[in-house]
Enzyme design. Structure first.
Site, PDB file in Angstrom:
ATOM      1  N   CYS A  13      -4.516  -1.390  -1.943  1.00  0.00           N
ATOM      2  CA  CYS A  13      -4.686   0.052  -2.112  1.00  0.00           C
ATOM      3  C   CYS A  13      -5.619   0.288  -3.302  1.00  0.00           C
ATOM      4  CB  CYS A  13      -3.309   0.659  -2.370  1.00  0.00           C
ATOM      5  SG  CYS A  13      -3.322   2.424  -2.707  1.00  0.00           S
ATOM      6  N   TYR A  67      -0.651   8.475  -1.972  1.00  0.00           N
ATOM      7  CA  TYR A  67      -0.709   8.265  -3.423  1.00  0.00           C
ATOM      8  C   TYR A  67      -1.881   9.034  -4.036  1.00  0.00           C
ATOM      9  CZ  TYR A  67       2.469   4.123  -3.534  1.00  0.00           C
ATOM     10  OH  TYR A  67       3.530   3.261  -3.477  1.00  0.00           O
ATOM     11  N   THR A  76      -6.310   3.129  -4.631  1.00  0.00           N
ATOM     12  CA  THR A  76      -5.729   4.165  -5.481  1.00  0.00           C
ATOM     13  C   THR A  76      -4.711   3.557  -6.456  1.00  0.00           C
ATOM     14  OG1 THR A  76      -5.965   5.637  -3.590  1.00  0.00           O
ATOM     15  CG2 THR A  76      -4.602   6.418  -5.398  1.00  0.00           C
ATOM     16  N   CYS A 123     -11.034   3.198   0.609  1.00  0.00           N
ATOM     17  CA  CYS A 123      -9.580   3.378   0.732  1.00  0.00           C
ATOM     18  C   CYS A 123      -9.190   2.536   1.927  1.00  0.00           C
ATOM     19  CB  CYS A 123      -9.253   4.853   0.978  1.00  0.00           C
ATOM     20  SG  CYS A 123      -7.556   5.151   1.532  1.00  0.00           S
ATOM     21  N   THR A 124      -8.115   1.783   1.803  1.00  0.00           N
ATOM     22  CA  THR A 124      -7.801   0.830   2.875  1.00  0.00           C
ATOM     23  C   THR A 124      -7.430   1.516   4.188  1.00  0.00           C
ATOM     24  OG1 THR A 124      -5.577   0.615   1.926  1.00  0.00           O
ATOM     25  CG2 THR A 124      -7.197  -1.062   1.337  1.00  0.00           C
ATOM     26  N   HIS A 125      -6.953   2.759   4.112  1.00  0.00           N
ATOM     27  CA  HIS A 125      -6.700   3.509   5.353  1.00  0.00           C
ATOM     28  C   HIS A 125      -8.002   3.742   6.126  1.00  0.00           C
ATOM     29  CE1 HIS A 125      -2.827   4.583   3.475  1.00  0.00           C
ATOM     30  NE2 HIS A 125      -2.424   5.031   4.649  1.00  0.00           N
ATOM     31  N   ASP A 137       0.872  -1.181   0.000  1.00  0.00           N
ATOM     32  CA  ASP A 137       0.000   0.000   0.000  1.00  0.00           C
ATOM     33  C   ASP A 137       0.907   1.228   0.000  1.00  0.00           C
ATOM     34  OD1 ASP A 137      -2.398   1.601   0.347  1.00  0.00           O
ATOM     35  OD2 ASP A 137      -1.864   1.806   2.456  1.00  0.00           O
TER      36      ASP A 137
HETATM   37  N1  DGL Z   1      -4.744   3.254   1.087  1.00  0.00           N
HETATM   38  C1  DGL Z   1      -4.889   3.759  -0.196  1.00  0.00           C
HETATM   39  C2  DGL Z   1      -6.194   3.360  -0.883  1.00  0.00           C
HETATM   40  O1  DGL Z   1      -6.743   2.340  -0.588  1.00  0.00           O
HETATM   41  C3  DGL Z   1      -4.375   5.087  -0.617  1.00  0.00           C
HETATM   42  C4  DGL Z   1      -4.122   6.186   0.322  1.00  0.00           C
HETATM   43  C5  DGL Z   1      -3.247   7.263  -0.265  1.00  0.00           C
HETATM   44  O2  DGL Z   1      -2.041   7.079  -0.214  1.00  0.00           O
HETATM   45  O3  DGL Z   1      -3.751   8.277  -0.754  1.00  0.00           O
HETATM   46  O4  DGL Z   1      -6.676   4.062  -1.750  1.00  0.00           O
END
Ligand code: DGL
Length: 258
Positions: free
Chosen positions: A75, A44, A77, A187-189, A12
């Site tokens: 991720c 990202y 993104t 988004c995984t975050h 990620d």
């Molecule tokens: N964790 C990521 C996702 O699932 C991206 C977060 C980022 O770096 O902007 O989209």
């Protein structure tokens, strides 16, 4: 080493993919996982496709140097920016990507209002807009770009209730909660915010994410190739991070919490 015994590479832009790793370890405890967080280059979500693709290639090359049997792009993104190019470039390697779980939230529903929280890049890319077009005739789909939520996780502020709740309330301030049926954590975050979301949103709002779907998909791919490790074998997790700051490894372990 035969393929079965090789590790699975999960990556990620930073720490968000740890939420996917958690699900992967729970579902496939006998596997060896390598996790790469690209925290030195996060987020990202505000980068160009080209920049993200370059980072993904470097990370996959790193995994290949360690020996892996599959890759999970943990991720949304990076998946929307680079998955097609990566699958073409590494055609022998199963590459499992992610997309906001809009299908789970909308399938079979009519007249529902669904909020998709994701990064600006995910929401802008063709991949998501094609997906959205499939469900927008029958439902109202609202795009909600939330780049700040990535930084909160990366800066270890997830336990700071005031910061988190204020940020979440800012996103929802102009929406009528009683009209929302589902929220997609795209988004995984954002999966780490689930408890906060449950507190802030109405009780009857359905909160969905794609982590289990991605995990099941990988398991199916490995099963078909007869590359799942045996039940009596011990699994492992090794965490790498592009940042020199040791804090990111510690924080990944804290978030993994297994
Ligand atoms: N964790 C990521 C996702 O699932 C991206 C977060 C980022 O770096 O902007 O989209």
């Amino acid at each position: 080493m035969n393929n079965k015994d090789k590790a699975i590479g999960v990556f990620d832009s930073g720490l968000g993919g740890v939420s996917v790793l958690k699900e992967l370890v729970k579902t496939m405890p006998n596997e060896k996982f390598l996790y790469y967080g690209d925290s030195a280059n996060a987020p990202y979500g505000i980068k160009t496709k080209e920049e993200i693709t370059e980072r993904c290639v470097d990370i996959i090359e790193f995994f290949l140097s360690k020996g892996v049997k599959a890759i999970v792009i943990a991720c949304n993104t990076a998946t929307s920016a680079a998955a097609n190019i990566l699958r073409e470039k590494y055609s022998d390697l199963p590459i499992i990507g992610m997309e906001p779980a809009l299908k789970v939230a909308a399938d079979g529903k009519v007249n529902n209002t669904i909020v998709v929280m994701a990064t600006p890049l995910t929401l802008k890319e063709t991949k998501f807009n094609d997906l959205m077009a499939k469900y927008s005739n029958d439902n109202i789909v609202i795009k909600m770009p939330c780049p700040e939520l990535v930084n909160i996780v990366e800066n270890d502020l997830l336990d700071n209730e005031e910061v988190v709740e204020n940020q979440l309330k800012t996103y929802y301030k102009d929406l009528n909660m009683s009209n929302i049926n589902s929220v997609v954590l795209g988004c995984t975050h954002f999966v780490f915010y689930k408890d906060y979301m449950e507190k802030i949103l109405n009780n009857n709002i359905n909160i969905v994410d794609g982590n289990l779907g991605t995990t099941n998909h990988l398991k199916e791919v490995l099963r078909e190739k007869d590359e799942l490790r045996d039940d009596n074998e011990e699994g492992s997790v090794t965490i790498y991070n592009s940042s020199n700051d040791e804090r990111f490894i510690k924080l990944s372990e804290k978030l993994l919490n297994i």
